[in-house]
Write a protein that holds these residues in place. Structure first.
Motif, PDB file in Angstrom:
ATOM      1  N   GLY A   1      39.779  28.990  75.050  1.00 30.21           N
ATOM      2  CA  GLY A   1      40.999  29.751  75.272  1.00 30.21           C
ATOM      3  C   GLY A   1      40.714  31.174  75.725  1.00 30.21           C
ATOM      4  N   LEU A   2      39.703  31.790  75.138  1.00 24.30           N
ATOM      5  CA  LEU A   2      39.339  33.149  75.536  1.00 24.30           C
ATOM      6  C   LEU A   2      38.866  33.176  76.984  1.00 24.30           C
ATOM      7  CD1 LEU A   2      38.999  36.080  74.680  1.00 24.30           C
ATOM      8  CD2 LEU A   2      36.704  35.509  73.856  1.00 24.30           C
ATOM      9  N   ALA A   3      38.082  32.169  77.373  1.00 26.53           N
ATOM     10  CA  ALA A   3      37.630  32.087  78.762  1.00 26.53           C
ATOM     11  C   ALA A   3      38.815  31.898  79.703  1.00 26.53           C
ATOM     12  CB  ALA A   3      36.634  30.934  78.913  1.00 26.53           C
ATOM     13  N   ALA A   4      39.747  31.040  79.309  1.00 28.54           N
ATOM     14  CA  ALA A   4      40.933  30.813  80.129  1.00 28.54           C
ATOM     15  C   ALA A   4      41.764  32.091  80.245  1.00 28.54           C
ATOM     16  CB  ALA A   4      41.781  29.686  79.527  1.00 28.54           C
ATOM     17  N   LEU A   5      41.857  32.838  79.151  1.00 30.53           N
ATOM     18  CA  LEU A   5      42.606  34.100  79.173  1.00 30.53           C
ATOM     19  C   LEU A   5      42.004  35.073  80.178  1.00 30.53           C
ATOM     20  CD1 LEU A   5      43.922  36.077  76.111  1.00 30.53           C
ATOM     21  CD2 LEU A   5      42.617  37.245  77.878  1.00 30.53           C
ATOM     22  N   VAL A   6      40.685  35.200  80.158  1.00 24.17           N
ATOM     23  CA  VAL A   6      40.007  36.132  81.067  1.00 24.17           C
ATOM     24  C   VAL A   6      40.217  35.712  82.520  1.00 24.17           C
ATOM     25  CG1 VAL A   6      37.759  37.005  81.804  1.00 24.17           C
ATOM     26  CG2 VAL A   6      38.304  36.839  79.360  1.00 24.17           C
ATOM     27  N   VAL A   7      40.030  34.431  82.809  1.00 21.91           N
ATOM     28  CA  VAL A   7      40.168  33.950  84.187  1.00 21.91           C
ATOM     29  C   VAL A   7      41.616  34.070  84.658  1.00 21.91           C
ATOM     30  CG1 VAL A   7      39.942  31.954  85.702  1.00 21.91           C
ATOM     31  CG2 VAL A   7      38.184  32.408  83.989  1.00 21.91           C
ATOM     32  N   CYS A   8      42.573  33.684  83.811  1.00 24.51           N
ATOM     33  CA  CYS A   8      43.985  33.767  84.194  1.00 24.51           C
ATOM     34  C   CYS A   8      44.412  35.212  84.421  1.00 24.51           C
ATOM     35  CB  CYS A   8      44.863  33.120  83.122  1.00 24.51           C
ATOM     36  SG  CYS A   8      44.822  31.311  83.110  1.00 24.51           S
ATOM     37  N   THR A   9      43.930  36.113  83.570  1.00 27.25           N
ATOM     38  CA  THR A   9      44.265  37.530  83.745  1.00 27.25           C
ATOM     39  C   THR A   9      43.706  38.061  85.057  1.00 27.25           C
ATOM     40  OG1 THR A   9      44.345  37.906  81.352  1.00 27.25           O
ATOM     41  CG2 THR A   9      44.042  39.840  82.746  1.00 27.25           C
ATOM     42  N   ALA A  10      42.492  37.652  85.391  1.00 33.93           N
ATOM     43  CA  ALA A  10      41.907  38.073  86.668  1.00 33.93           C
ATOM     44  C   ALA A  10      42.732  37.542  87.840  1.00 33.93           C
ATOM     45  CB  ALA A  10      40.465  37.574  86.762  1.00 33.93           C
ATOM     46  N   LEU A  11      43.175  36.293  87.732  1.00 30.71           N
ATOM     47  CA  LEU A  11      43.959  35.693  88.815  1.00 30.71           C
ATOM     48  C   LEU A  11      45.312  36.361  88.989  1.00 30.71           C
ATOM     49  CD1 LEU A  11      43.218  31.878  88.378  1.00 30.71           C
ATOM     50  CD2 LEU A  11      42.592  33.319  90.319  1.00 30.71           C
ATOM     51  N   VAL A  12      46.020  36.589  87.886  1.00 29.75           N
ATOM     52  CA  VAL A  12      47.348  37.200  88.018  1.00 29.75           C
ATOM     53  C   VAL A  12      47.232  38.647  88.496  1.00 29.75           C
ATOM     54  CG1 VAL A  12      48.380  35.686  86.272  1.00 29.75           C
ATOM     55  CG2 VAL A  12      47.506  37.920  85.586  1.00 29.75           C
ATOM     56  N   THR A  13      46.148  39.314  88.124  1.00 27.29           N
ATOM     57  CA  THR A  13      45.941  40.686  88.581  1.00 27.29           C
ATOM     58  C   THR A  13      45.699  40.724  90.079  1.00 27.29           C
ATOM     59  OG1 THR A  13      45.017  41.330  86.441  1.00 27.29           O
ATOM     60  CG2 THR A  13      44.516  42.745  88.315  1.00 27.29           C
ATOM     61  N   MET A  14      44.825  39.835  90.563  1.00 28.16           N
ATOM     62  CA  MET A  14      44.558  39.788  92.001  1.00 28.16           C
ATOM     63  C   MET A  14      45.808  39.394  92.777  1.00 28.16           C
ATOM     64  SD  MET A  14      40.678  38.255  92.325  1.00 28.16           S
ATOM     65  CE  MET A  14      40.988  36.776  91.344  1.00 28.16           C
ATOM     66  N   SER A  15      46.593  38.484  92.228  1.00 29.84           N
ATOM     67  CA  SER A  15      47.822  38.076  92.899  1.00 29.84           C
ATOM     68  C   SER A  15      48.823  39.220  92.954  1.00 29.84           C
ATOM     69  CB  SER A  15      48.450  36.877  92.172  1.00 29.84           C
ATOM     70  OG  SER A  15      47.650  35.727  92.305  1.00 29.84           O
ATOM     71  N   ALA A  16      48.933  39.975  91.847  1.00 29.18           N
ATOM     72  CA  ALA A  16      49.862  41.104  91.813  1.00 29.18           C
ATOM     73  C   ALA A  16      49.472  42.173  92.825  1.00 29.18           C
ATOM     74  CB  ALA A  16      49.910  41.698  90.411  1.00 29.18           C
ATOM     75  N   ILE A  17      48.163  42.367  93.012  1.00 29.40           N
ATOM     76  CA  ILE A  17      47.685  43.355  93.987  1.00 29.40           C
ATOM     77  C   ILE A  17      47.877  42.844  95.414  1.00 29.40           C
ATOM     78  CG2 ILE A  17      45.631  44.550  94.836  1.00 29.40           C
ATOM     79  CD1 ILE A  17      44.624  44.606  91.939  1.00 29.40           C
ATOM     80  N   ALA A  18      47.635  41.545  95.617  1.00 28.74           N
ATOM     81  CA  ALA A  18      47.762  40.962  96.951  1.00 28.74           C
ATOM     82  C   ALA A  18      49.213  40.853  97.404  1.00 28.74           C
ATOM     83  CB  ALA A  18      47.108  39.580  96.980  1.00 28.74           C
ATOM     84  N   PHE A  19      50.135  40.712  96.441  1.00 29.55           N
ATOM     85  CA  PHE A  19      51.555  40.586  96.769  1.00 29.55           C
ATOM     86  C   PHE A  19      52.342  41.663  96.025  1.00 29.55           C
ATOM     87  CE2 PHE A  19      49.610  36.408  97.193  1.00 29.55           C
ATOM     88  CZ  PHE A  19      50.047  36.011  98.453  1.00 29.55           C
ATOM     89  N   PRO A  20      52.188  42.912  96.421  1.00 30.03           N
ATOM     90  CA  PRO A  20      52.814  44.027  95.701  1.00 30.03           C
ATOM     91  C   PRO A  20      54.334  44.038  95.790  1.00 30.03           C
ATOM     92  CG  PRO A  20      51.853  44.795  97.747  1.00 30.03           C
ATOM     93  CD  PRO A  20      51.405  43.372  97.574  1.00 30.03           C
ATOM     94  N   GLN A  21      54.914  43.241  96.719  1.00 31.31           N
ATOM     95  CA  GLN A  21      56.360  43.219  96.850  1.00 31.31           C
ATOM     96  C   GLN A  21      57.024  42.369  95.769  1.00 31.31           C
ATOM     97  OE1 GLN A  21      54.219  41.749  98.783  1.00 31.31           O
ATOM     98  NE2 GLN A  21      54.848  39.647  99.272  1.00 31.31           N
ATOM     99  N   GLY A  22      56.237  41.620  95.000  1.00 33.10           N
ATOM    100  CA  GLY A  22      56.795  40.779  93.946  1.00 33.10           C
ATOM    101  C   GLY A  22      57.473  41.606  92.864  1.00 33.10           C
ATOM    102  N   TYR A  23      58.607  41.132  92.389  1.00 31.53           N
ATOM    103  CA  TYR A  23      59.363  41.880  91.385  1.00 31.53           C
ATOM    104  C   TYR A  23      58.628  41.920  90.047  1.00 31.53           C
ATOM    105  CZ  TYR A  23      62.658  42.839  87.664  1.00 31.53           C
ATOM    106  OH  TYR A  23      63.256  43.361  86.544  1.00 31.53           O
ATOM    107  N   SER A  24      58.587  43.101  89.457  1.00 35.02           N
ATOM    108  CA  SER A  24      58.092  43.267  88.098  1.00 35.02           C
ATOM    109  C   SER A  24      58.818  44.460  87.493  1.00 35.02           C
ATOM    110  CB  SER A  24      56.584  43.517  88.065  1.00 35.02           C
ATOM    111  OG  SER A  24      56.176  43.839  86.737  1.00 35.02           O
ATOM    112  N   PRO A  25      59.484  44.270  86.356  1.00 36.90           N
ATOM    113  CA  PRO A  25      60.193  45.403  85.740  1.00 36.90           C
ATOM    114  C   PRO A  25      59.262  46.537  85.343  1.00 36.90           C
ATOM    115  CG  PRO A  25      60.062  43.538  84.220  1.00 36.90           C
ATOM    116  CD  PRO A  25      59.625  43.041  85.566  1.00 36.90           C
ATOM    117  N   ALA A  26      57.982  46.247  85.192  1.00 36.47           N
ATOM    118  CA  ALA A  26      57.033  47.287  84.786  1.00 36.47           C
ATOM    119  C   ALA A  26      56.754  48.281  85.901  1.00 36.47           C
ATOM    120  CB  ALA A  26      55.731  46.654  84.320  1.00 36.47           C
ATOM    121  N   ARG A  27      57.067  47.937  87.153  1.00 35.21           N
ATOM    122  CA  ARG A  27      56.794  48.846  88.259  1.00 35.21           C
ATOM    123  C   ARG A  27      57.588  50.151  88.127  1.00 35.21           C
ATOM    124  NH1 ARG A  27      53.633  46.591  91.992  1.00 35.21           N
ATOM    125  NH2 ARG A  27      53.662  44.332  92.281  1.00 35.21           N
ATOM    126  N   LEU A  28      58.687  50.092  87.395  1.00 34.42           N
ATOM    127  CA  LEU A  28      59.502  51.291  87.233  1.00 34.42           C
ATOM    128  C   LEU A  28      58.825  52.320  86.327  1.00 34.42           C
ATOM    129  CD1 LEU A  28      62.990  49.580  86.758  1.00 34.42           C
ATOM    130  CD2 LEU A  28      62.046  50.595  88.842  1.00 34.42           C
TER     131      LEU A  28
END
Length: 376
Positions: free
Chosen positions: A13-40
């Protein structure tokens, strides 16, 4: 030295957490137009931004501003209070609400995997418990346990812990944890019925007579009832959370159209996108798969868990207009993962194939979620 099942599953689970976090981070950077309430509130695209989408905005609003209800419109009362209460508590310690939401999910998700494997060992052998834990850790929608700012990880940790305590004969503590859990999701009837059924079966397995004490699981509905009373006092309607589901954009009005999934059939069209088609088919498929595992669960784990899984799968399946969300809702049907592990026990190649396929789908969905695609 072979690791114990809980430690092996926690490591996975810890390995999956690290890999998933890396993936969602790269996706968020690659697609900055995606909605996220935290951007405010967050400049740029920090590491955890990809985990903050969709309902995260509602939870953050409740944690910082409290509840409100406007009949006929989408309102915060649709979301149960436990998760935002935890975020509010961390906010009092000056922890950013969105960071708190992600960290609570991460910690509770890993805790849920560990406690699940402890529970699985009470119903099966060590290898089966390990395999069941891995099936849960790599379930396609398990990324909701690794950082997504939703209440599923907290809810799952509480309900598994409640059943683990029940298996250990600690009824009072089990009911207390379950009562807290019913303040997190609107599925109190499933948890109450499941705990009651399993308690009666547990006593029967040991040749013990039933008594009034065995009815204590009915008090597991306390969290749910308290939220109803709050809505009644604050807004004059104890079932505001149900009525607000009919608001435009959610369109989850109770009735035969929802029950027969008319909107699911209407969702298919010639010009629909591939992602929309996969989403409609995928959630329906995992729902059918879960329903198919209920009977094997009753046969292998006992009728108490059969009753629980029927209720915890049936309630959201019936109330969903198009099966959307069922992928993550089925995390709460945790006995099904042990049933599947037992079914695959004598089929190691098939088991590894299921695990590999499931893990690949989970990573793909995590990447899509990080890009603000609506996946569940």
């Amino acid at each position: 030295m072979v690791r114990s099942a809980p430690r092996a599953v926690l490591t996975a689970g810890l390995a999956a957490l690290v890999v998933c976090t890396a993936l969602v981070t790269m996706s968020a950077i690659a697609f900055p137009q995606g909605y996220s309430p935290a951007r405010l509130t967050w400049p740029g695209a920090p590491v955890l931004l990809g985990w903050v989408h969709y309902d995260a905005g509602w939870y953050a609003r409740i944690a910082t501003e409290g509840y409100s209800y406007t009949p006929g419109q989408q309102s915060p009362v649709a979301f149960f209070p436990l998760y935002p209460l935890v975020l509010h508590g961390l906010g009092l310690l000056h922890v950013d609400t969105f960071i708190a939401g992600v960290l609570v999910t991460m910690l509770c998700g890993l805790g849920a995997l560990y406690v699940f494997t402890l529970w699985a060992r009470t119903r099966a052998d060590e290898d089966s418990a390990r395999n069941a834990g891995l099936l849960l850790a790599f379930y396609p929608f398990a990324f909701f346990l690794y950082g997504a700012m939703y209440s599923d990880a907290l809810f799952l940790l509480l309900i598994i812990a409640a059943f683990l305590l029940l298996e250990r004969g600690q009824l009072g503590w089990a009911v207390l944890l379950a009562a807290v859990a019913t303040a997190a999701r609107p599925v109190a009837p499933a948890l109450v019925v499941g705990l009651l059924a399993r308690r009666l079966e547990w006593k029967h397995e040991r040749g013990l007579k039933w008594s009034w004490v065995d009815l204590l699981p009915v008090f597991a509905a306390a969290g749910f009832v308290l939220y109803l009373l709050y809505q009644w006092k604050a807004f004059g309607d104890p079932f505001a959370f149900v009525k607000v589901q009919s608001a435009p954009g959610w369109d989850q009005k109770p009735g035969w159209r929802t029950w027969v999934k008319l909107r699911w059939f209407q969702g298919f069209s010639r010009d629909m996108s591939l992602s929309d088609g996969l989403r409609l088919v995928g959630h329906a498929a995992v729902t059918v798969g879960a329903l198919a595992l209920i009977w094997p669960t009753a046969k292998r784990l006992g009728w108490g868990y059969g009753v629980y899984t029927l209720a915890i799968v049936g309630l959201p399946a019936l109330s969903s207009k198009d099966f959307m969300g069922m992928g993550r809702y089925l995390l709460a049907a945790f006995p099904l993962f042990l049933s599947l592990a037992l079914l695959l026990k004598e089929r190691p190649r098939m088991r590894w194939g299921v695990l590999a396929t499931s893990a690949c789908v989970m990573l793909a969905l995590a990447a899509a979620y990080g890009a603000a695609e609506y996946v569940s």
